[in-house]
Design a protein around this motif. Structure first.
Motif, mmCIF file in Angstrom:
data_model
loop_
_atom_site.group_PDB
_atom_site.id
_atom_site.type_symbol
_atom_site.label_atom_id
_atom_site.label_comp_id
_atom_site.label_asym_id
_atom_site.label_seq_id
_atom_site.Cartn_x
_atom_site.Cartn_y
_atom_site.Cartn_z
ATOM 1 N N THR A 156 -14.050 -1.231 2.242
ATOM 2 C CA THR A 156 -13.522 -0.029 1.588
ATOM 3 C C THR A 156 -14.629 0.728 0.873
ATOM 4 N N LEU A 183 -6.602 0.122 5.390
ATOM 5 C CA LEU A 183 -7.355 -0.853 4.597
ATOM 6 C C LEU A 183 -6.412 -1.691 3.731
ATOM 7 N N LEU A 218 -7.126 4.662 4.287
ATOM 8 C CA LEU A 218 -6.843 3.888 3.085
ATOM 9 C C LEU A 218 -5.607 3.016 3.282
#
Length: 391
Positions: free
Chosen positions: A55, A168, A165
């Motif tokens: 990330t 992730l 995101l």
């Protein structure tokens, strides 16, 4: 001084006055890399740590954290980085935990653009952070926690970055399950090895409970020396299996009621190497190998199997050497009676700097009065006639 330049990655978006974020192709490449790293080669690295690293590399926030819901509704900071690194191990509870529950139930990315909102006040945890994001972590229908991002200024998030995101966060859910599975495997392997060691000790009333006592002494010494929790855990587990190699030593040698011959001594001295070879195929137990192999090394380099000296001997082995020797001296053996505690402590002091690390001996002397009260019922009561020779 020349400035460094960086080539634009395929598909990357360049922005003026803002930190660039990767474009769609670079995002996919980065996500693929994270997904393939979720089973780390290093047993000391968790899968959650791999998600944090990925990330950071893909979205470049100033700080990020993975919080996982505990049994009592609290959220524990399980993996952190950047400005949120100091939050590692902390918990969110009370109103903050309740509000995070509400956000996670929405199952959507929440962007924190202003500290005027309740969510921003609760979850922009560091001063100077003006932008953030919360991505719910769910796996197999279970709400597990959230991936938190912090940044000082707004990141130029587009639809593809929101999707990345969320991907992730999904990988974080997979990682959490992977870490739980690995922990369960490690616990299972440890229980098998410890059971073998305990069975070996139980066959001999003179050594029964030896590894448990050595582990208790060693962990207390480690705390006195200020070792971090993860090292204390390695110390404790290594002590429980430090003599597993004796499984391969002939029982007649282990139970001999007189001194060992040179040939028998050579066989006995192989047990640290044999123990290491027993544990080595189990990758999850690799942190225990240095302590198991080196717990008979001497501080002056005269020990075995490798003749290591001083700080070259792993700290867990230096600690274990003191605890192991003290417990052996203060326990009855077929060939001798136990030494009084004060005599055993004097023996440690006399050999500090030669056999033993002086710092470890000093730490043991400081903690022993308290530890012995805990262990007074763990020593088997065995009466045997003393023998003239000490192994």
């Amino acid at each position: 001084m020349p400035t460094q330049t960086r080539r634009t990655l395929p598909g990357e978006i360049r922005t003026i006055g803002e930190r660039p974020l990767p474009g769609a192709l670079a995002l996919l490449t980065g996500l693929n890399h994270v997904a393939r790293s979720l089973v780390p080669f290093d047993p000391n690295v968790t899968s959650l740590a791999q998600v944090i690293e990925g990330t950071k590399r893909i979205l470049r926030p100033d700080g990020l954290a993975i919080v996982i819901r505990g049994e009592h509704g609290e959220y524990v900071f399980r993996a952190t980085d950047g400005v949120l690194a100091e939050w590692s191990g902390f918990q969110l509870s009370g109103s903050a935990a309740e509000h995070l529950d509400e956000l996670i139930e929405k199952d959507a990315i929440v962007l924190l653009r202003s500290r005027k909102t309740r969510s921003a006040r609760e979850f922009l945890l560091v001063e100077g952070m003006g932008w953030g994001a919360i991505a719910p972590i769910r796996s197999q229908g279970e709400s597990m926690g959230a991936l938190l991002l912090h940044h000082a200024t707004p990141l130029p998030f587009r639809a593809e970055h929101v999707a990345a995101l969320q991907a992730l966060a999904t990988l974080a859910g997979v990682a959490e399950r992977e870490d739980r599975h690995r922990a369960h495997q490690e616990e299972l392997f440890m229980s098998v090895i410890v059971s073998l060691t305990m069975a070996l000790e139980a066959k001999d009333p003179y050594t029964e409970g030896h590894s448990v006592r050595v582990a208790a002494y060693s962990e207390a010494i480690g705390k006195e020396l200020g070792l971090p929790p993860e090292t204390l855990d390695v110390v404790h587990r290594a002590c429980l299996v430090h003599d597993v190699g004796k499984i391969a030593v002939d029982e007649n040698i282990l139970g001999k009621q007189s001194g060992l011959s040179e040939h028998e001594r050579e066989k006995m001295d192989m047990h640290p190497v044999i123990g290491e070879s027993i544990l080595r195929p189990i990758a999850l137990l690799s942190p225990l190998l240095p302590g198991v192999r080196s717990h008979h090394e001497h501080f002056d380099g005269t020990g075995y199997p490798d003749g290591l000296a001083g700080d070259a001997i792993p700290i867990e082995a230096r600690i274990m050497a003191v605890a192991d020797a003290f417990d052996a001296m203060t326990s009855n053996r077929p060939y001798r009676d136990s030494l009084p505690e004060e005599d055993a402590l004097a023996e440690l002091r006399q050999n500090a700097g030669t056999h033993f690390d002086p710092r470890v001996v000093a730490a043991f002397e400081r903690i022993y009065p308290a530890v012995k009260r805990t262990l007074q019922n763990l020593r088997p009561r065995v009466r045997e006639e003393s023998a003239s020779k000490i192994r």
